[in-house]
Design a protein around this motif. Structure first.
Motif, PDB file in Angstrom:
ATOM      1  N   GLU A 550     -22.451  22.000  -8.804  1.00 37.39           N
ATOM      2  CA  GLU A 550     -21.308  22.913  -8.874  1.00 37.39           C
ATOM      3  C   GLU A 550     -21.506  24.016  -9.901  1.00 37.39           C
ATOM      4  N   VAL A 551     -22.249  23.748 -10.961  1.00 38.18           N
ATOM      5  CA  VAL A 551     -22.454  24.760 -12.002  1.00 38.18           C
ATOM      6  C   VAL A 551     -23.834  25.409 -11.911  1.00 38.18           C
ATOM      7  N   GLY A 552     -24.531  25.174 -10.795  1.00 32.37           N
ATOM      8  CA  GLY A 552     -25.780  25.885 -10.545  1.00 32.37           C
ATOM      9  C   GLY A 552     -26.960  25.453 -11.381  1.00 32.37           C
ATOM     10  N   LEU A 553     -27.030  24.173 -11.761  1.00 33.67           N
ATOM     11  CA  LEU A 553     -28.131  23.705 -12.598  1.00 33.67           C
ATOM     12  C   LEU A 553     -29.230  22.993 -11.806  1.00 33.67           C
ATOM     13  N   VAL A 554     -29.080  22.884 -10.478  1.00 27.98           N
ATOM     14  CA  VAL A 554     -30.066  22.193  -9.646  1.00 27.98           C
ATOM     15  C   VAL A 554     -30.742  23.195  -8.723  1.00 27.98           C
ATOM     16  N   LYS A 555     -32.078  23.145  -8.677  1.00 32.71           N
ATOM     17  CA  LYS A 555     -32.835  24.053  -7.814  1.00 32.71           C
ATOM     18  C   LYS A 555     -33.133  23.462  -6.440  1.00 32.71           C
ATOM     19  N   HIS A 556     -33.271  22.141  -6.367  1.00 29.50           N
ATOM     20  CA  HIS A 556     -33.611  21.494  -5.092  1.00 29.50           C
ATOM     21  C   HIS A 556     -32.998  20.095  -5.096  1.00 29.50           C
ATOM     22  N   LEU A 557     -32.436  19.697  -3.946  1.00 24.02           N
ATOM     23  CA  LEU A 557     -31.768  18.400  -3.818  1.00 24.02           C
ATOM     24  C   LEU A 557     -32.484  17.551  -2.773  1.00 24.02           C
ATOM     25  N   CYS A 558     -32.741  16.295  -3.127  1.00 24.63           N
ATOM     26  CA  CYS A 558     -33.361  15.343  -2.202  1.00 24.63           C
ATOM     27  C   CYS A 558     -32.419  14.168  -1.973  1.00 24.63           C
ATOM     28  N   LEU A 559     -32.282  13.763  -0.712  1.00 22.63           N
ATOM     29  CA  LEU A 559     -31.378  12.693  -0.322  1.00 22.63           C
ATOM     30  C   LEU A 559     -32.110  11.652   0.515  1.00 22.63           C
ATOM     31  N   PRO A 560     -31.510  10.460   0.697  1.00 27.96           N
ATOM     32  CA  PRO A 560     -32.094   9.473   1.606  1.00 27.96           C
ATOM     33  C   PRO A 560     -32.084  10.005   3.038  1.00 27.96           C
ATOM     34  N   PRO A 561     -32.743   9.297   3.970  1.00 29.75           N
ATOM     35  CA  PRO A 561     -32.757   9.762   5.366  1.00 29.75           C
ATOM     36  C   PRO A 561     -31.354   9.915   5.921  1.00 29.75           C
ATOM     37  N   GLU A 562     -31.217  10.814   6.895  1.00 27.72           N
ATOM     38  CA  GLU A 562     -29.924  11.023   7.520  1.00 27.72           C
ATOM     39  C   GLU A 562     -29.493   9.787   8.296  1.00 27.72           C
ATOM     40  N   ARG A 563     -28.169   9.677   8.495  1.00 27.20           N
ATOM     41  CA  ARG A 563     -27.645   8.562   9.265  1.00 27.20           C
ATOM     42  C   ARG A 563     -27.992   8.732  10.734  1.00 27.20           C
ATOM     43  N   ALA A 564     -28.232   7.632  11.394  1.00 27.00           N
ATOM     44  CA  ALA A 564     -28.538   7.681  12.818  1.00 27.00           C
ATOM     45  C   ALA A 564     -27.375   8.266  13.601  1.00 27.00           C
ATOM     46  N   SER A 565     -26.158   8.000  13.173  1.00 23.68           N
ATOM     47  CA  SER A 565     -24.970   8.520  13.859  1.00 23.68           C
ATOM     48  C   SER A 565     -24.856  10.028  13.732  1.00 23.68           C
ATOM     49  N   ASP A 566     -25.483  10.614  12.661  1.00 28.83           N
ATOM     50  CA  ASP A 566     -25.482  12.062  12.514  1.00 28.83           C
ATOM     51  C   ASP A 566     -26.481  12.710  13.463  1.00 28.83           C
ATOM     52  N   LEU A 567     -27.587  12.017  13.697  1.00 28.89           N
ATOM     53  CA  LEU A 567     -28.615  12.555  14.577  1.00 28.89           C
ATOM     54  C   LEU A 567     -28.216  12.405  16.046  1.00 28.89           C
ATOM     55  N   VAL A 568     -27.604  11.277  16.395  1.00 33.98           N
ATOM     56  CA  VAL A 568     -27.146  11.036  17.770  1.00 33.98           C
ATOM     57  C   VAL A 568     -25.652  10.708  17.698  1.00 33.98           C
ATOM     58  N   PRO A 569     -24.796  11.701  17.833  1.00 36.55           N
ATOM     59  CA  PRO A 569     -23.362  11.506  17.580  1.00 36.55           C
ATOM     60  C   PRO A 569     -22.719  10.408  18.416  1.00 36.55           C
ATOM     61  N   HIS A 570     -23.207  10.190  19.649  1.00 41.15           N
ATOM     62  CA  HIS A 570     -22.533   9.210  20.485  1.00 41.15           C
ATOM     63  C   HIS A 570     -22.913   7.777  20.138  1.00 41.15           C
ATOM     64  N   ILE A 571     -23.873   7.612  19.213  1.00 42.53           N
ATOM     65  CA  ILE A 571     -24.258   6.273  18.783  1.00 42.53           C
ATOM     66  C   ILE A 571     -23.576   5.979  17.451  1.00 42.53           C
ATOM     67  N   ILE A 572     -22.655   5.073  17.456  1.00 42.75           N
ATOM     68  CA  ILE A 572     -21.991   4.686  16.206  1.00 42.75           C
ATOM     69  C   ILE A 572     -22.703   3.439  15.695  1.00 42.75           C
ATOM     70  N   SER A 573     -23.738   3.664  14.892  1.00 42.57           N
ATOM     71  CA  SER A 573     -24.569   2.550  14.444  1.00 42.57           C
ATOM     72  C   SER A 573     -24.245   2.123  13.034  1.00 42.57           C
ATOM     73  N   ARG A 574     -23.246   2.753  12.433  1.00 45.16           N
ATOM     74  CA  ARG A 574     -22.999   2.449  11.025  1.00 45.16           C
ATOM     75  C   ARG A 574     -21.536   2.657  10.688  1.00 45.16           C
ATOM     76  N   VAL A 575     -20.965   1.707  10.006  1.00 44.17           N
ATOM     77  CA  VAL A 575     -19.596   1.862   9.518  1.00 44.17           C
ATOM     78  C   VAL A 575     -19.624   2.818   8.333  1.00 44.17           C
TER      79      VAL A 575
END
Length: 746
Positions: A550-575
């Motif tokens: 929020e205050v602009g102190l990060v140049k690059h952000l790394c996260l865990p893999p995307e959720r399967a439900s985000d990649l294939v919306p019709h598959i609800i594989s995770r609560v």
């Protein structure tokens, strides 16, 4: 001309030394007498404190003097009044020093109040005491509570927290983000009621009364209540107390036909303050206010003499332009002098010195003057209107609208300057630049007689110091520096490579980005984070990273893999986990134009001299538990291998071992704060760590680290370090040799 030693300086030095010796001995003795268990207590309320505006419970910290004379600060859910008699059961403790570099010291905060014990009573009985003297003594407390609670609708409005801090000196409603921006922009001094605020308020009053044809006595009676108002509303903090006493002394010069030396007056006032409240010397605000006042007084004296000579040479048409130019010049000089003098204190609360701060003060000070001078009459008007009525609501809305443009402009300026990273002067640059300034000053004709007579010696000392400091700061190879920060029940680890590349793995819970990570990073001259990695989206790992974004102190952000439900919306594989902050992090990064990468097992990340292998998880996340899919990183730092496991569960450990990837490490960052269902025997045998580090909160409600997990760790690992016992843990690696230290000795 010889330098004259002022009597006030001698008195101040004697009083300060005496106060330091007597108070330090007394407080240390009280700490040693701390009871080891819950005890019955009785005492009298000596300081009633105040509640946050709009807080219906009115809970607050109150100072109690126990029957044996020991003062203690108690958190009172049902507060008493000053002079009331209280009794009950409580467990006391002494205030802790900071647990991280640059962190807040509760011990010094208590000492500045003359208190060594603090606690939260379990049972309390309040016996109300009455009397005329008590009624008079309680009057300032009633006024402060009335202003905070009766005007709660104003203080809790959009710009209310800023108005409250500017006029009353109460920063409790400011968010951590607002406080950080004000500190970074060099504007935080305006939120501590001091001589600047008194000048904002009194200058119009003095001008009006001087021009009015009224008697001198009537002028004094008009100005005295206004002069005392900021002190009464703010609780007579160090800055406003000093400014009020000096102002009263200066006003007495007129009827007494005397002209006091301003520096002598300042030192005498400081001596009086320490005699009345000797514990004030443990508060940074006392020294910051006192140092800034001396610097500004020196600037005023110098500029007045120069301006007086210049005014004689001007015509009437040029005097207006001269006054305008002098205003901007004097504001920059005052701000620069004040910030130079309070440099050591400023470095304790900001990531460095902002070079734009003196310039931005030229614009911000008039805005603050307008808001401060306008808020006091607003307080007077709203205080007499019945709360909750339509008239009070309309008046509050109108007043807030009138002050809104100035408040928005003030906060916008602070935010813009805070995000201007190129204008920050990191800590490691400050001392060399100060030495260069000293060398330049010695070579000028403006230097004092002592410096001119010993110019060669002073120049030689300053030049050699500059060479030594520059070599220590810029040319010595610092090697790898890794800090396992104490962020309570969360994780945050800062990596600094020999080339200066910075990586932050997790950021702790809400507030730790501002209060822990930024102050710790500035100790290493780090102004931006090159790479921020979030092991998983739970708030105790991700909230601090969100604050840095929020205050602009990060140049690059790394996260865990995307959720399967985000990649294939019709598959609800995770609560979907309600505590998952991943989407929030992505949203902030997108608005801040920070690139986002998703890491998964098998990838190797190399940036300069920093490299790491991602061991877990594999592919899109399909599990129901965020902890199970925590990122597991194997980092090679100067030949030493660290295994960072996030909140990995037993199922995640089995999955990692089944993948066949190399898990051996010299240092293991224990998963899930030492939970029972993590750090299994099989996993520990596979990693074979020499040192295990547990990031965990002191006296946490989860019972971490679990006794079974500790037993397994002791069986497989010779050295175990815990942040709840040691505070921050430091790992330094240089030329293949590593050393580990802790912030607090276990």
């Amino acid at each position: 001309m010889r330098c004259k030693i002022l009597p006030g300086t001698i008195v101040f030095a004697l009083v300060a030394v005496t106060a330091f010796l007597t108070t330090g001995t007394r407080l240390t003795r009280q700490e040693k007498c701390l009871p080891s268990q819950e005890i019955a207590f009785e005492g009298v309320v000596t300081h009633a404190g105040h509640a946050s505006p709009g807080d219906r419970t009115a809970a607050r910290f109150q100072t109690i003097r126990l029957t044996d004379g020991t003062p203690a600060v108690l958190w009172m859910k049902y507060p008493a009044r000053k002079g009331d008699y209280v009794s009950g059961l409580a467990t006391f403790e002494i205030g802790e020093s900071s647990r991280n570099p640059g962190g807040f010291s509760k011990r010094m905060w208590l000492w500045s109040k003359g208190v060594a014990w603090t606690g939260c009573p379990r049972l309390v009985k309040v016996t109300e005491m009455e009397g005329q003297l008590l009624w008079i003594l309680r009057l300032p407390d009633r006024v402060r509570d009335h202003v905070r609670q009766h005007l709660a609708s104003l203080w809790t409005s959009a710009n209310g927290p800023l108005l409250l801090s500017l006029s009353v000196g109460d920063t409790s409603l400011l968010t951590d983000g607002q406080s950080y921006k004000l500190q970074s922009a060099g504007l935080m001094h305006l939120t501590s009621v001091s001589g600047t605020h008194l000048m904002f308020l009194m200058n119009p009053i003095f001008i009006a009364t001087d021009r009015a044809r009224i008697s001198r006595r009537l002028k004094q009676w008009i100005t005295l209540p206004v002069l005392l108002m900021p002190g009464v509303l703010s609780g007579w903090k160090s800055g406003i107390t000093r400014a009020s006493l000096v102002s009263i002394a200066m006003r007495l010069d007129i009827p007494m036909k005397k002209r006091r030396n301003p520096f002598n007056t300042l030192f005498l006032v400081g001596s009086l303050m320490l005699i009345v409240q000797p514990y004030a010397l443990y508060g940074l605000s006392f020294w910051m206010s006192f140092s800034a006042a001396i610097a500004i007084s020196f600037s005023v004296k110098t500029m007045k003499s120069a301006a007086k000579n210049d005014m004689h040479e001007l015509t009437k048409s040029g005097k207006m332009r001269f006054r305008v130019c002098k205003y901007f010049e004097s504001t920059i000089v005052f701000s620069s002098m004040a910030q130079l003098v309070i440099l050591p204190y400023q470095l304790m609360s900001a990531p460095g010195i902002h070079l734009l701060a003196p310039i931005i003060n030229v614009i911000a000070i008039p805005l603050a003057a307008y808001m401060t001078a306008a808020t006091y009459p607003i307080i007077a008007v709203l205080s007499v209107l019945p709360a909750g009525t339509r008239a009070a609501h309309v008046a509050t809305t109108v007043f807030a609208a009138l002050l809104s443009p100035a408040a928005h402009a003030f906060e916008w300026l602070a935010g813009c300057v805070a995000k201007t990273a190129f204008a920050f002067l990191p800590l490691k640059w400050c001392l060399p630049i100060l030495l260069v300034i000293l060398l330049a000053y010695v070579s000028t004709s403006q230097a004092s007689r002592f410096l001119r007579e010993h110019r060669r010696i002073v120049t030689a000392i300053a030049a050699s110091s500059l060479v030594i400091v520059s070599a220590a700061v810029f040319w010595i190879n610092h090697g790898w520096r890794i800090v396992f920060l104490d962020v309570g029940q969360g994780d945050a680890t800062l990596f600094i490579s020999p080339s200066g590349y910075t990586v932050l793995l997790d950021g702790g819970d809400k507030g730790h980005g501002y209060r822990t990570i930024i102050p710790a990073a500035r100790m290493y001259a780090v102004t931006t984070i090159d790479l921020a990695i979030v092991s998983h989206g739970h708030c105790d790992h991700a909230a601090g990273i969100a604050e840095l974004l929020e205050v602009g102190l990060v140049k690059h952000l790394c996260l865990p893999p995307e959720r399967a439900s985000d990649l294939v919306p019709h598959i609800i594989s995770r609560v979907h986990d309600k505590e998952d902050m991943t989407d929030h992090l992505v949203s902030i990064a997108k608005s801040a134009r920070v690139p986002v990468s998703y890491l998964q097992a098998g990838e190797c990340l190399a940036c300069g001299d920093f490299s790491m292998d991602v061991l877990h998880p594999q592919g899109p996340i399909c599990a129901r538990d965020l902890n199970e899919d925590s990122l597991v990183l194997r980092i090679d730092a100067g030949g030493l291998v660290l295994l960072m496991t996030g909140d990995l569960t037993e199922a995640g450990e089995r999955s990692l071992l089944a993948s066949g990837r190399e898990c051996k490490a010299d240092i293991l960052h224990v998963a899930h704060h030492g939970a029972d269902k993590s750090s299994t025997q099989v996993f520990l045998q596979a990693t074979e760590p020499d040192v295990a580090i547990i990031s965990v909160a002191k006296k946490n409600r989860y019972g971490h680290p679990h006794t079974d997990a500790l037993a397994r760790l002791h069986q497989e690992c010779p050295i175990i370090l815990r942040t709840d016992q040691s505070g921050a843990v430091f790992l330094n690696i240089r030329r293949g040799k590593s050393t580990m230290n802790t912030w607090i000795e276990p």
